[in-house]
Design a protein around this motif. Structure first.
Motif, PDB file in Angstrom:
ATOM      1  N   LEU A 270       0.832  -1.199   0.000  1.00 64.63           N
ATOM      2  CA  LEU A 270       0.000   0.000   0.000  1.00 64.63           C
ATOM      3  C   LEU A 270       0.868   1.250   0.000  1.00 64.63           C
ATOM      4  CD1 LEU A 270      -2.840   1.204   0.297  1.00 64.63           C
ATOM      5  CD2 LEU A 270      -2.519   1.101   2.756  1.00 64.63           C
TER       6      LEU A 270
ATOM      7  N   LEU B 281       3.879   1.589  -1.144  1.00 65.33           N
ATOM      8  CA  LEU B 281       4.496   1.796  -2.464  1.00 65.33           C
ATOM      9  C   LEU B 281       3.506   2.463  -3.413  1.00 65.33           C
ATOM     10  CD1 LEU B 281       6.348  -1.576  -3.041  1.00 65.33           C
ATOM     11  CD2 LEU B 281       7.325   0.622  -2.476  1.00 65.33           C
ATOM     12  N   VAL B 282       2.264   1.959  -3.387  1.00 64.97           N
ATOM     13  CA  VAL B 282       1.258   2.515  -4.290  1.00 64.97           C
ATOM     14  C   VAL B 282       0.988   3.985  -3.958  1.00 64.97           C
ATOM     15  CG1 VAL B 282      -1.151   2.371  -4.958  1.00 64.97           C
ATOM     16  CG2 VAL B 282       0.203   0.303  -4.773  1.00 64.97           C
TER      17      VAL B 282
ATOM     18  N   GLN C 142       3.930   6.228  -5.073  1.00 63.68           N
ATOM     19  CA  GLN C 142       4.016   6.419  -6.504  1.00 63.68           C
ATOM     20  C   GLN C 142       2.850   7.276  -7.016  1.00 63.68           C
ATOM     21  OE1 GLN C 142       6.583   5.837  -8.108  1.00 63.68           O
ATOM     22  NE2 GLN C 142       6.019   5.935 -10.266  1.00 63.68           N
ATOM     23  N   SER C 143       1.655   7.086  -6.425  1.00 64.59           N
ATOM     24  CA  SER C 143       0.525   7.907  -6.876  1.00 64.59           C
ATOM     25  C   SER C 143       0.829   9.374  -6.645  1.00 64.59           C
ATOM     26  CB  SER C 143      -0.751   7.554  -6.120  1.00 64.59           C
ATOM     27  OG  SER C 143      -0.873   6.192  -5.957  1.00 64.59           O
TER      28      SER C 143
ATOM     29  N   VAL D 110       3.387  10.613  -9.105  1.00 66.95           N
ATOM     30  CA  VAL D 110       2.847  10.856 -10.440  1.00 66.95           C
ATOM     31  C   VAL D 110       2.026  12.146 -10.460  1.00 66.95           C
ATOM     32  CG1 VAL D 110       1.169  10.009 -12.106  1.00 66.95           C
ATOM     33  CG2 VAL D 110       2.873   8.461 -11.178  1.00 66.95           C
TER      34      VAL D 110
END
Lengths: 483, 555
Positions: B364, B366-367, B370-371, B374
């Motif tokens: 979670l 990591l996600v 990265q979100s 971005v």
């Protein structure tokens, strides 16, 4: 996890033969097929080198499986032990006796000393000029560190999650330490400038590859022996009911210490073999992230099953290497998604899929075609595409094998087979370079093909949960009973 | 914060002045204006004469002109003397010099009334030669002592003292007699003493040594050491006085060093406490190891960033400072909602499998990282409200940055609030009962699953609060949470899960320990040592400072 036995004893004769054949096939594949294909130039040196490195990870994964899968201790500092072994080997390799590239203008010692204002080799470095000393140290240092740390931690009955947190802190502290230049281990740049032949010349690459495979096999046998012995059952007992062991006058601390140290030795061994094949080692590999990364190999492969851990290490690393080159920005999403999906949906990992496969075997389905196709598909990942002009028949065979295999897998398995088949087919086509150009159109950084893969996978998952469709599938996929 | 708020407004105004000083307008007498124009005269005699006039009559208003003169940024545009101000970004990728009227400091306007910008320096700049530059520099030094900008004035006074410039002593002496702001007169007295310790008569030296010893500033120690080392005087009495003063300064500096460490330890610890409270309560209640806790903190920080951007773009600049008041609840809400969602989608399914929650929440994290990367890109910094700029000088050399002070108070308030929620509210009651015995609570009608969700949201909301104060002193980036999460786990391990007090003591203790070790060892070795100490500590108390007491042999 608890009802999952490490060994399944099956009376089924078919299954026993099948397992024997598979094992033999895998051994032949790694010991004969790969070296020969490399010899004929079909597999590029870099690909053999990559496989060799990933097999080193498989060694680490074996240790983690003993520690986590069997004993239930989630250690987040395995990457540290990997690096301890690796650094000892790297020290030897960066000295002239180990083939290190030293230059007179840097006083004939590794270059980073020069930049740290050190002119002569420090005393403790000189011992590493002998290979045998370096090898002994590479195993001894992780052993000592692990047993000292393990002794103190287990003695104070640090358990479960606390253990994970403390190991994580240790990994982090060690990372910070190794980044310092005063440690005289190269700081953040690590140790490098080894003999480049180690990871470029076919001879050396094959040598290290074969050594790695042999070590892996030996350690696998060792781990298998341990897990099958009385000690192995004690390990599982620690995992499942530690208190009960206490009451039965065992000392769980000693058993845990054994598992922890063994895992550290495995990790150190992996590090030793990894360094010459990789050509550099930096403290970046011992971060907490990397230790957790190692855990996911085992989690995805399947905990508590030794071969599952090894297969997981290979699979995850290949997935990493393919996806990062295709879409670097999306990789963290995939990685994160993988962690969550494995934990939520596949707690038993690849082993779970394989077990269903074996059920089919036990009930008499013919699967040799599938296995052969899988092997060819995996080879397709490795082969050097530039040489294919000469070997068109091989090209076609691989394609046919991929298609057949996917078909056969779908034919013979329950819906989860679709998942397995799609992934393998997908990678096979990718490896063969047959992916149409239109598939490479990207939308927010992700190529079209991944969307299609995703839709197929999700679709398969959803469909297999809809009752009517499930019934229909079951009727259609009824395993063939004639034998 | 309330004690110093008045002080801080003054401070922030000063900083603002300092920033805008080149733009500050000032008035100048006619004769000085003519003299300044003469600086560019081709006739050497006229130039010499104008220097003489400036020496005699010059005041602080000509400093900007002189500074521009020696750096070659002064131009005589047909009788109008202009300064090329510091370059500003006119449009993207193009930076130009604004033209400022040398006599008033205001921008020069074109006929349409818009300020004039120019891209390059012109060839007709008035340039100083080497000897002139030295003269002008000396002049600037003297004039700066009465600079209209207080910060620059103090800086000039301090510099005069540090150089032990004996020629400036009479000016300092004269200024000291005038009734000036306390900060200025303090600096004057100190500089004067620093000059006298080298250049004064015997009685002056004795007095200066005594004065410096009583002030106890680190700056005062330098001329004293210098005097001691150079043995400028063989007079034993002076030497003893100097020695005395030095001892006093050392003692004082050690004391404030200690207080300073205590302060920075407290400010580090208070953020850790806020993080660890959430972690501890989530683990204590649900047995979930939340590796993504740092990322919820990061979400809080980025929420603060978004709020500040909204204020910057869509609202009048006058109320920009108030963005922080909106950012605090927003950060809490966003992090709490994100936590609630993650609990519902992910964590709920993993109860009773702590090691697996560790992996899943790692994914979670990591996600989330990265979100955010971005969406927002990498490192960002945001302007803190003006209230938190500056520092509070409690005593000589003992300076507390206001943002740190605020963080300590803020964290203390949040902790108190959290404590009140746990102890006094219905949710708190349900929470405590569920922690104590889940099955019994459930059978008595406690909606344990809902309590889990709300508690998770509360914990992540606290992390969000911690996150929204971090931009006050540091840059933010998507992976900032990872650095804090290891430390906060250590706090949980150290404090134990039994009582909230354990977490608070653990957090503050870890903060102190880190900050006290760092001066002796480097930060890295300090960290390693702290880790070692924790492991040793666990030998003595395996379940932390305040273990949860239970009757079961095994958890």
């Amino acid at each position: 996890m608890k009802n999952q036995e490490p060994m399944t004893f099956d009376e089924n004769e078919l299954l026993r033969v099948f397992r024997k054949k598979t094992t033999l096939g895998v051994l032949v594949f790694f010991f004969v097929v790969i070296p020969f294909l490399g010899w004929f130039g079909l597999i590029d040196v870099t690909n053999i080198n990559k496989l060799g490195r990933y097999l080193c990870f498989a060694i680490v994964a074996l240790g983690i499986d003993l520690l986590w899968g069997y004993t239930g201790l989630l250690s987040l500092c395995q990457a540290l032990f990997f690096c301890l072994g690796g650094y000892a080997m790297a020290m030897h390799l960066s000295l002239p006796e180990g083939g290190g590239n030293v230059r007179p203008e840097y006083h004939n010692i590794p270059q980073f000393f020069f930049f740290n204002n050190v002119d002569t080799l420090p005393g403790w470095w000189t011992h590493f000029s002998s290979l045998s000393f370096a090898l002994v140290m590479a195993i001894l240092i992780p052993t000592i560190v692990a047993s000292l740390f393990g002794f103190t931690v287990f003695r104070s009955r640090v358990k479960g999650v606390y253990f994970s947190i403390i190991t994580q802190a240790v990994a982090w502290g060690a990372f910070l330490l190794f980044c310092r230049n005063e440690m005289l281990l190269g700081g953040t740049n690590g140790l490098t400038n080894f003999d480049p032949a180690f990871h470029r010349d076919f001879g050396w690459v094959l040598f290290f590859y074969l050594i790695t495979v042999s070590t892996l096999v030996l350690l696998f046998l060792g781990a298998k022996y341990i897990s099958g012995s009385r000690l192995g059952r004690l390990l599982v007992a620690v995992r499942d009911k530690e208190m009960l062991l206490n009451f039965m006058a065992y000392r769980p601390q000693s058993i845990k210490l054994f598992a922890f140290t063994t895992a550290a030795i495995f990790a150190g061994t992996g590090g030793v073999l990894y360094v010459p094949q990789n050509g550099i080692i930096t403290p970046n590999i011992m971060r907490v992230e990397d230790s957790i990364w190692m855990i996911i190999w085992v989690a995805l492969g399947g905990r508590g099953r030794l071969w599952g851990a090894m297969a997981g290490a290979l699979l995850v690393n290949y997935a990493y290497s393919i996806t990062t080159s295709d879409m670097p920005k999306t990789w963290p999403f995939l990685e994160g998604g993988m962690f969550m999906a494995v934990v939520l949906f596949f707690p038993s990992g690849l082993v779970g899929l394989w077990d269903r496969f074996e059920q089919n075997v036990a009930s008499g389905t013919r699967v040799s075609g599938i296995l052969l196709a899988m092997a060819v598909g995996f080879t397709a990942l490795l082969v050097d595409k530039s040489n294919w002009g000469l070997y068109v028949p091989y090209h076609l065979t691989a394609l046919i094998a991929c298609v057949t295999m996917s078909f056969l897998v779908i034919r013979s398995l329950n819906p989860s087979g679709i998942v397995l088949a799609t992934i393998t087919f997908f990678f096979g086509v990718e490896a063969l370079g047959l992916m149409p150009e239109t598939m490479r159109i990207t939308w927010i950084g992700v190529p079209l093909k991944y969307y299609i893969l995703f839709i197929i996978l999700v679709g398969a998952g959803v469909l297999s949960h809809i009752g009517v469709f499930r019934q229909a599938l079951r009727k259609y996929y009824e395993p063939a009973t004639e034998h | 914060m309330f004690l110093v708020s008045k002080n801080s407004t003054v401070f922030s105004l000063l900083i603002l002045l300092c920033l805008l000083s080149s733009m500050t307008s000032y008035a100048m007498t006619e004769s000085l204006q003519q003299t300044l124009i003469n600086l560019g005269d081709p006739d050497k005699n006229i130039r010499q004469q104008s220097y003489g006039t400036l020496m005699k009559e010059g005041d602080a208003t000509i400093i900007p002109v002189l500074e521009a003169f020696i750096s070659g940024l002064l131009e005589n545009r047909s009788g109008l003397l202009v300064i090329y101000g510091p370059r500003v970004q006119v449009e993207k990728g193009r930076r130009e010099y604004p033209l400022l009227d040398a006599f008033t400091g205001k921008p020069v306007l074109d006929p349409t009334g818009r300020p004039i910008y120019t891209e390059n320096l012109s060839s007709s700049m008035i340039r100083a030669n080497r000897t002139e530059r030295v003269t002008v520099l000396d002049l600037i030094k003297i004039l700066s002592l009465s600079h209209f900008d207080t910060e620059k004035r103090i800086a000039a006074i301090v510099a005069a003292g540090d150089r032990s410039d004996a020629t400036l002593a009479p000016i300092l002496q004269k200024q000291l007699q005038a009734n000036l702001e306390k900060r200025i007169s303090d600096a004057l007295a100190e500089s004067l003493a620093a000059i006298r310790i080298t250049h004064g008569s015997k009685s002056e030296k004795l007095q200066a040594a005594r004065f410096l010893g009583e002030t106890g500033s680190a700056r005062g120690a330098l001329p004293l050491r210098h005097a001691l080392a150079n043995k400028t005087d063989n007079d034993a009495e002076i030497m003893i006085a100097v020695q005395d003063a030095l001892t006093k300064i050392d003692r004082y500096q050690k004391l404030i060093g200690f207080i300073q460490d205590l302060f920075s330890g407290l400010s580090l610890g208070s953020i850790l406490v806020l993080m660890a409270l959430g972690l501890a309560v989530i683990f204590g209640l649900m047995g979930v190891i939340n590796m993504a806790h740092g990322e919820f903190m990061m979400l809080g920080a980025f929420t603060a960033y978004v709020v500040s951007e909204i204020f910057k773009r869509y609202l009048p600049p006058g109320i920009f400072n108030y963005y922080f008041l909106c950012a605090v609840p927003a950060a809490f809400l966003i992090s709490a909602l994100a936590g609630l969602f993650c609990e519902w989608a992910l964590i709920r399914h993993l109860y009773g499998r702590p090691l697996e929650t560790l992996l899943a929440t790692w994914g979670l994290s990591l996600v989330l990282i990265q979100s955010v990367r971005v969406l927002f890109g990498d490192t960002l910094s945001l302007t803190p409200p003006e209230w938190f700029v500056g520092s509070w000088e409690v005593s000589t050399d003992l300076v507390f940055p206001i943002n740190r002070l605020f963080i300590i108070i803020f964290c203390a308030l949040c902790t108190l609030l959290f404590y009140m929620i746990v102890q006094k509210t219905k949710l708190g009651l349900l929470l405590r009962s569920t922690v104590q015995d889940r099955e019994t609570s459930s059978s008595l009608g406690v909606p344990t699953r809902r309590v889990d969700g709300l508690t998770f949201a509360l914990g992540t909301g606290l992390a969000g609060l911690a996150g929204c104060v971090i931009p006050l002193y540091d840059k933010i980036n998507p992976s900032m949470g990872q650095g804090y999460v290891v430390d906060s786990f250590m706090v949980v391990v150290l404090g134990g899960l039994g009582k909230l007090a354990g977490v608070i003591i653990g957090g503050v203790g870890l903060g102190f320990l880190t900050k006290f070790i760092e001066p002796f060892l480097q930060a890295v070795y300090g960290k390693a040592l702290v880790l070692g100490m924790i492991i040793v500590f666990l030998q003595w108390r395996p379940a932390g400072l305040f273990p949860s007491k239970g009757r079961l042999v095994d958890e």
